[in-house]
Design an enzyme around this catalytic site. Structure first.
Site, mmCIF file in Angstrom:
data_model
loop_
_atom_site.group_PDB
_atom_site.id
_atom_site.type_symbol
_atom_site.label_atom_id
_atom_site.label_comp_id
_atom_site.label_asym_id
_atom_site.label_seq_id
_atom_site.Cartn_x
_atom_site.Cartn_y
_atom_site.Cartn_z
ATOM 1 N N ASP C 173 0.878 -1.175 0.000
ATOM 2 C CA ASP C 173 0.000 0.000 0.000
ATOM 3 C C ASP C 173 0.911 1.219 0.000
ATOM 4 O O ASP C 173 1.440 1.572 1.028
ATOM 5 C CB ASP C 173 -0.907 -0.034 1.232
ATOM 6 N N GLU C 205 0.190 10.632 0.993
ATOM 7 C CA GLU C 205 -1.200 10.178 0.952
ATOM 8 C C GLU C 205 -1.657 9.744 2.331
ATOM 9 O O GLU C 205 -2.776 10.023 2.745
ATOM 10 C CB GLU C 205 -1.341 9.028 -0.052
ATOM 11 N N GLU C 206 -0.781 9.068 3.055
ATOM 12 C CA GLU C 206 -1.158 8.458 4.330
ATOM 13 C C GLU C 206 -1.443 9.485 5.425
ATOM 14 O O GLU C 206 -1.965 9.143 6.480
ATOM 15 C CB GLU C 206 -0.059 7.490 4.801
ATOM 16 N N HIS C 312 -1.836 -2.235 5.969
ATOM 17 C CA HIS C 312 -1.137 -1.505 7.037
ATOM 18 C C HIS C 312 -0.458 -2.438 8.043
ATOM 19 O O HIS C 312 -0.212 -2.041 9.171
ATOM 20 C CB HIS C 312 -2.063 -0.519 7.752
#
Lengths: 326, 341, 348
Positions: C173, C205-206, C312
Site C-alpha cells: 500500500d 497520501e497516508e 497496514h
C-alpha cells in the site's frame, strides 16, 4: 518587545471578529502599506526580487459564541475553536462592546457530568430584555485574563498566538537587508480550521511558507511524552497533524540556528495544526515550515511562554527571512 | 414553486441525474446560459456581461440516501449510507432503488421473536437489509445491481399548516434558487446547483473556483428542533419565524458584512429573519468562502424538522420569505457593492 | 521491465510520508527509461509525462509514501519513544524489527514483555499505546549522538514470495500500484495512444492525500484515475468489503467516481478481456481520488483498486497477476479513450 507582547495578548479578537487586533497591528506597522482581504487577513509586504517568503501568524483567539438567552437573562453558548469545558466555571469573558460576564455551571451530581451544555454566562442582567440590550444571539466573546510577568516566564491568555504576532510585527520592524520578497500575513480563523491562511496563501502564491505559532511542551509533571520544553530555544517543527515539514526547510532552519548560535530544539507534535498546514497545500505546493514558541497550558487562560524562546524565534525568523534559498 | 416535484425527485450525492435534469428544465427559460462541469454541478447564468459585483447563489441538489453494496444469495440487499443517515430512521420503511425506482422495504425481526434486551439495541448497518421480494440473487439481479442508489419513498404532502416530504435539505434551497432565476438583476448572477454536499461539501469548492464570485449566498434547509422535550436553548431554529441566517457552523463563519446586510434588509422590508442558534453542521459556504483568495459568503436556510430522515417538515412561508429576502439582497449588492468591513 | 523486482525494490525502500526520496529515486529511474519527461514538484511528487495523440490529458496517481514512526523522545536510558505517521494498529508493532533513520541507519526492536513477568490475564488486553518503545542496544549518550528528535523510523521487512504469483511485504500500500502504473507505462511505450498520460507517484497520501492535491493542481488534467489498494477477502471481512486476489483489479463506484469513466473502463475491460471486480463504496475519502476530484474547478475522476490482504501491516499480501491486469486496463484506457469521450465528461 515585552510591552508589545502584553498589548497584543490583551487585545480582544476571537475567530471571525479580528477587527480590533488587526487595527492594533496595523498601527504598529504604520510604516508599511497594508492590505486586508475578503476574510480579514492583514497582509504586509516588503518587495524584493529574490524568493517570496510568506510568514504567517494567526491573530485570532479561541472564544465563545452566544446561542441562546433565557428568560432570566442567562446566556447559553458554544465554543469558537478548541475550548475545553472542564476548566471554564469561574472564568470571565468580554464581548466586543465591552460587556463583561462570568461563566458558571448548573448544579451537577458528579463533576464528571460537566459538559458544554451545562455551562452558562451571567452578565448581571435580571431578564432576557435587559440582557438583549447588551448582547444578542450570535455575538462572540473572548476570555479575559491579565498579563503577568514572572521574570523569564510570562503568562497571559492568547499567547496562542499573539506571542507569534509579536514576533512577526518585530520581524517586519527589524527586517534584515535582503533580496527576498517578504510577505507577513496576520491571519484570521486559524482556530476554526486554518481558514485565513488558506485564502491568503492562494493570493500571495509564495515560494516558501513559514508559520509562527505556539506548541505544547513535555516539561510539566506527568505531562505529555515530548521533548520540547520552555527556555530551551526556538522549536523547529518536524510534524503535526496538519503538515510534514518540508525536509529542505527543516534542515535550513537547523543550519541557520547553528550558524548564528540561536538556541533551538526539535518538535514532534502528535496533535494540532498550524497555518503551514494550509500554506503548503496551496496551488501546486509550497515548501513550508513552522517556527514554534513552546507554550505550557495551551488554550487555557494562563498560557505560559519563556521570553528567551520568543527572542530565539525572532532571531531565527530574521535569519530565514534573509537566507539564500534554493 | 416546484417544491413538490423537487422533493420527490431522486438525487443521492454523486448520482444527481434525475434532479439535475428536472432543475435544468425549470431554469432554462429564465436564464442566458446553462451548463454543467465534470462533477455534475449545474450552472445557470444571468447577465454575465453586466457590470457590478459577480454574485453566486448556491443550493445543493443532492440528498442523503443509501447505496446497494451487495446482493446476497437469498436475494436480500446489503447497503451503506451515502451522507449522514442515522440507521435508526431506516427500520420499517419503504425505499426506491435505482433509475427504475424498484420498491423495497427495510424490515426487522418481529417483536415476538426478540429477547427483551434486543429492543434497546440499535439495528445498525450490519443488521439491516432491503427486501425487494426476490427469492434469490438471480431474481434480484434482474431488478437491481450493485452500486444502485436508494432513496426514501416519501410522497410530498400537507401536514396541517406545514409541509411534509423528503430532502427539503436542500430542495428548499433549490426551489428558492429556481424562483430567483425569474428575477431581473443589474449585476451578473450565477445560480449554482451543487453536487455532493452531503458527502463533504465536494461540489461547491470547484464551482466557486470556476465562477470566482465577489460575493456568495448559500440557500439551505437547516435543522430545527423546536419540538417535544427539547430545551428552548437547543431549538437551533424555529419553524414559521422566517429563514435562518448562520453566524457560525463547523464549516464557516458567515461574513459579518453580509450578515448585517441581510438583517438590515429584512428589517427594512418587514421580512421575518432568525439566527441559527447552534453551530453544528456545515454547508457549501465553507468551501465557497475559502476558494481562491477568499469570498465573502453567508448562509440563509429554511428551518426543517427531522432533517436527513424520510419525513422532513417545513413551513412554506419561511421559503417564500427566503426567496424575497435573497432577491432584495442581490438587488442591494448590485447597487451598492459588497461592504467588506 | 521486471515488475517483481521493481515491487521488491520499492517495498524494501524506506519512505515515510514527507520523506519519500528513496522510493522516489527508484521510480524516477524506472520511469525515465519509458517516459518523455520525469520531474519532481515542490512537495516531491514524481511526475512522468508520456505524450500521446493529444486527445486529452489523463492523470494516473498512486502514492509512494508509507506509514511509519517518528522519534519523539529519547529517555534517560536511551530507549526511543515514538509518534506515528499515518494509521497504525499498535498490535502489529509488538516485537517488530525496525530501522531508525538517524545520522546513520540503526537497527532497533520494539520490545515485548515476556510472559513470565506478566500479571495474570495480561495477555487478554492489547499493550497500551503509550508503553511502546524502541531498543537500539546503545547507551543514551550514543543514541542522542546519532538520533535526533523527528528522525524517521520504518519497519524492516523483506519481501516474501509465497505460492504462485503471490507476494507478502510492507508498503505494498500503495507502491504495488506504482508498479501497476509502471506496467501501464511499459505498454504505452510500445503504442501510439490517444491520451497524453501523466503518471504521478504521489507523496503524503497516508497523512491526508496531500501530494495528490497539489499534483492535480499542477498537472491540471482533463481526467484522472487514482490507483490504490482495497481490502482482499479474508475470514471476517464482509463480502462487499473484501475482494478476491487473482481475479483482476477492482473498479470502484462511489462519490469520487465519474459515471462516464466508470462505464468506459468496464467497456474497455470487456473488449480487451481483462477480468475485473466491482466495488460499491460510499465511504469515499482516504484515497488520492478524493483530493484530485476537487482540485481547481473539478476534475473527472475515478478509482481503480488492487486487492490487498492485511493492509497496514508488514505482511500485506497481493497477487502480481492483478498488478499486470490493472496495468493492462489503464494502458487500454489511455489507448482507446478519445477526444470525443474527454469532451463529453463535463456534459451531464
Amino acid at each position: 518587545m515585552k510591552e508589545l507582547l502584553e498589548k497584543l495578548t490583551q487585545a480582544y479578537s476571537p475567530s471571525g471578529s479580528e477587527r480590533s487586533i488587526r487595527e492594533i497591528i496595523k498601527a504598529e506597522l504604520a510604516n508599511y502599506e497594508t492590505k486586508t482581504d475578503a476574510l480579514g487577513n492583514l497582509i504586509v509586504e516588503k518587495k524584493g526580487n529574490g524568493k517570496k517568503i510568506m510568514f504567517s501568524a494567526h491573530m485570532d483567539e479561541i472564544g465563545i459564541m452566544v446561542t441562546h438567552i433565557d428568560k432570566e437573562g442567562f446566556l447559553r453558548f458554544d465554543f469558537i475553536g478548541g475550548v475545553g469545558a472542564y476548566n471554564l466555571p469561574g472564568e470571565r469573558v468580554r464581548f466586543a462592546n465591552g460587556t463583561l460576564g462570568v461563566i458558571s455551571v448548573e448544579k451537577l451530581d458528579k463533576i464528571g457530568d460537566l459538559k458544554r451544555e451545562s455551562l452558562y454566562i451571567d452578565i448581571g442582567a435580571e431578564s432576557r430584555e435587559e440582557a438583549e440590550k447588551l448582547v444578542k444571539v450570535g455575538d462572540s466573546a473572548a476570555f479575559i485574563s491579565p498579563f503577568i510577568d514572572l521574570g523569564n516566564r510570562v503568562v497571559s491568555k492568547a499567547m496562542d498566538n499573539r506571542s507569534a504576532c509579536t514576533v512577526l510585527v518585530q520581524l517586519m520592524k527589524e527586517l534584515p537587508e535582503t533580496d527576498n520578497h517578504i510577505v507577513a500575513v496576520f491571519s484570521v480563523q486559524e482556530e476554526v480550521g486554518l481558514r485565513g491562511a488558506t485564502t491568503a496563501a492562494f493570493s500571495v502564491a509564495p515560494d516558501y511558507g513559514m508559520a509562527i505559532d505556539v506548541t505544547a511542551t513535555g516539561d510539566t509533571p506527568k505531562g505529555l511524552t515530548m521533548e520540547v520544553g520552555l527556555g530551551k530555544g526556538a522549536a523547529i517543527k518536524v510534524k503535526d497533524r496538519s503538515i510534514m515539514v518540508h525536509p529542505y526547510v527543516k534542515e535550513k532552519l537547523i543550519e541557520l540556528a547553528e550558524k548564528n548560535n540561536i538556541p533551538y530544539q526539535m518538535e514532534v507534535l502528535e496533535f494540532g495544526g498550524t497555518d503551514a498546514g494550509a500554506i503548503h497545500l496551496s496551488r501546486s505546493g509550497v515548501p513550508s515550515g513552522v517556527l514554534s514558541i513552546p507554550c505550557r497550558y495551551v488554550h487555557s487562560r494562563s498560557e505560559m511562554i519563556d521570553y528567551r524562546d520568543l527572542e530565539a524565534v525572532l532571531k531565527l525568523a530574521k535569519a530565514f527571512a534573509g537566507a539564500d534559498l534554493q | 414553486m416546484f417544491l413538490k416535484e423537487l422533493s420527490e425527485a431522486s438525487g443521492i450525492s454523486s448520482r444527481e441525474q434525475e434532479i439535475r435534469d428536472l432543475i435544468r428544465e425549470y431554469v432554462k427559460p429564465n436564464v442566458d446560459e446553462v451548463f454543467t462541469d465534470s462533477l455534475g454541478n449545474l450552472y445557470a447564468v444571468k447577465g454575465k456581461d453586466k457590470v457590478g459585483p459577480k454574485v453566486m447563489l448556491a443550493a445543493h441538489m443532492d440528498e442523503v440516501g443509501l447505496m446497494i453494496t451487495n446482493i446476497e444469495k437469498n436475494g436480500l440487499l446489503r447497503f451503506s449510507p451515502v451522507g449522514g443517515v442515522d440507521p435508526r430512521v431506516l427500520v420499517s420503511k419503504p425505499v426506491a432503488i435505482g433509475k427504475n425506482k424498484v420498491i423495497g422495504v427495510i424490515g426487522a425481526k418481529a417483536i415476538h421473536l426478540q429477547r427483551p434486551e434486543e429492543r434497546s439495541q440499535v439495528l445498525g448497518y450490519d443488521d439491516l437489509y432491503i427486501d425487494i421480494g426476490a427469492s434469490d440473487d438471480e431474481e434480484a439481479k434482474k431488478l437491481v445491481k450493485t452500486g444502485d442508489v436508494v432513496v426514501f419513498a416519501t410522497k410530498f404532502q400537507e401536514l396541517g399548516d406545514l409541509l411534509l416530504g423528503k430532502a427539503f435539505d436542500d430542495r428548499a434551497g433549490c426551489t428558492a434558487l429556481i424562483e430567483l432565476t425569474k428575477c431581473e438583476f443589474a449585476c451578473p448572477v450565477y445560480f449554482v446547483f451543487t453536487v455532493q454536499e452531503e458527502v463533504g461539501l465536494r461540489g461547491a469548492g470547484p464551482a466557486s473556483y470556476r465562477v470566482a464570485p465577489d460575493v456568495a449566498l448559500v440557500l439551505e434547509g437547516t435543522t430545527a428542533s423546536d419540538v417535544g422535550e427539547t430545551d428552548e436553548a437547543n431549538y437551533s431554529t424555529t419553524l414559521g419565524e422566517g429563514p435562518a441566517v448562520t453566524i457560525m457552523d463547523r464549516s464557516v463563519i458567515s461574513h459579518p458584512g453580509v450578515v448585517s446586510m441581510l438583517f438590515k434588509l429584512a428589517r427594512e422590508n418587514g421580512i421575518p429573519l432568525q439566527m441559527k442558534r447552534t453551530i453544528t453542521g456545515g454547508t457549501d459556504a465553507g468551501k465557497i468562502s475559502l476558494s481562491r483568495g477568499g469570498v465573502p459568503t453567508a448562509v440563509m436556510a429554511v428551518p426543517c424538522r427531522y432533517i436527513h430522515s424520510p419525513v422532513t417538515v417545513m413551513n412554506y412561508n419561511d421559503l417564500q420569505h427566503m426567496v424575497k429576502l435573497a432577491e432584495i439582497f442581490v438587488q442591494e449588492i448590485a447597487q451598492k457593492g459588497v461592504e467588506l468591513s | 521491465m521486471d515488475l517483481a523486482q521493481l515491487l521488491k525494490d520499492l517495498s524494501e525502500s524506506s519512505g515515510v510520508s514527507g520523506y519519500e526520496n528513496m522510493p522516489a529515486d527508484i521510480i524516477t529511474k524506472a520511469w525515465s527509461e519509458l517516459a518523455d519527461e520525469v520531474r519532481r514538484d515542490a512537495l516531491g511528487n514524481v511526475i512522468a509525462a508520456k505524450k500521446g495523440k493529444g486527445h486529452g490529458k489523463l492523470l494516473l496517481a498512486a502514492h509512494i509514501d508509507e506509514i511509519g514512526l517518528m522519534v519523539k523522545k529519547i529517555d534517560e536510558r536511551g530507549f526511543i519513544r515514538f509518534a506515528t505517521v499515518g494509521g497504525f494498529d499498535f498490535r502489529t508493532l509488538v516485537a517488530q524489527e525496525v530501522i531508525v533513520h538517524g545520522k546513520k541507519q540503526l537497527k532497533g526492536v520494539i520490545g515485548a514483555k515476556p510472559p513470565h513477568l506478566q500479571a495474570p490475564n495480561e495477555q487478554k488486553k492489547a499493550y497500551p499505546e503509550d508503553e511502546f518503545y524502541i531498543d537500539v542496544g546503545l547507551t543514551a549518550d550514543k543514541v542522542k549522538e546519532l538520533v535526533r528528535i523527528g528522525d524517521m523510523i520504518t519497519i524492516e521487512r523483506k519481501v516474501q514470495q509465497l505460492a504462485g504469483s503471490r507476494y507478502a511485504g510492507k508498503s505494498f500500500d500503495d507502491r504495488a500500484c506504482v508498479v501497476m502504473l509502471t506496467a501501464c507505462l511499459s505498454r504505452l511505450a510500445e503504442v501510439n495512444h490517444n491520451l497524453d498520460v501523466y503518471l504521478v507517484a504521489t507523496v503524503q497520501e497516508e497523512v491526508g492525500t496531500r501530494g495528490a492535491a497539489v499534483a492535480a493542481y499542477g498537472v491540471d488534467p482533463d481526467l484522472a484515475i487514482a490507483v490504490d489498494v482495497c481490502h482482499g477477502e479474508f475470514p471476517g471481512v464482509r463480502a462487499d468489503r473484501g475482494f478476491s486476489l487473482g481475479k483482476g483489479p477492482v473498479i470502484s463506484m462511489g462519490p469520487d467516481t465519474h459515471p462516464k469513466i466508470l462505464d468506459k473502463l468496464k467497456e474497455i475491460a470487456d473488449e480487451a478481456k481483462i477480468s475485473y471486480q466491482l466495488e460499491a463504496s460510499t465511504s469515499a475519502g482516504g484515497t488520492d481520488a478524493w483530493s484530485i476530484q476537487v482540485a481547481r474547478a473539478g476534475i473527472a475522476c475515478t478509482l481503480v483498486s488492487l486487492p490487498l490482504r492485511y493492509m497496514h501491516t508488514s505482511v500485506e499480501t497481493l497477487d502480481l497477476a492483478d498488478i499486470k491486469e490493472g496495468g493492462r486496463l489503464l494502458a487500454e484506457f489511455a489507448l482507446k479513450a478519445d477526444r470525443q469521450f474527454v469532451e463529453g465528461l463535463p456534459c451531464f
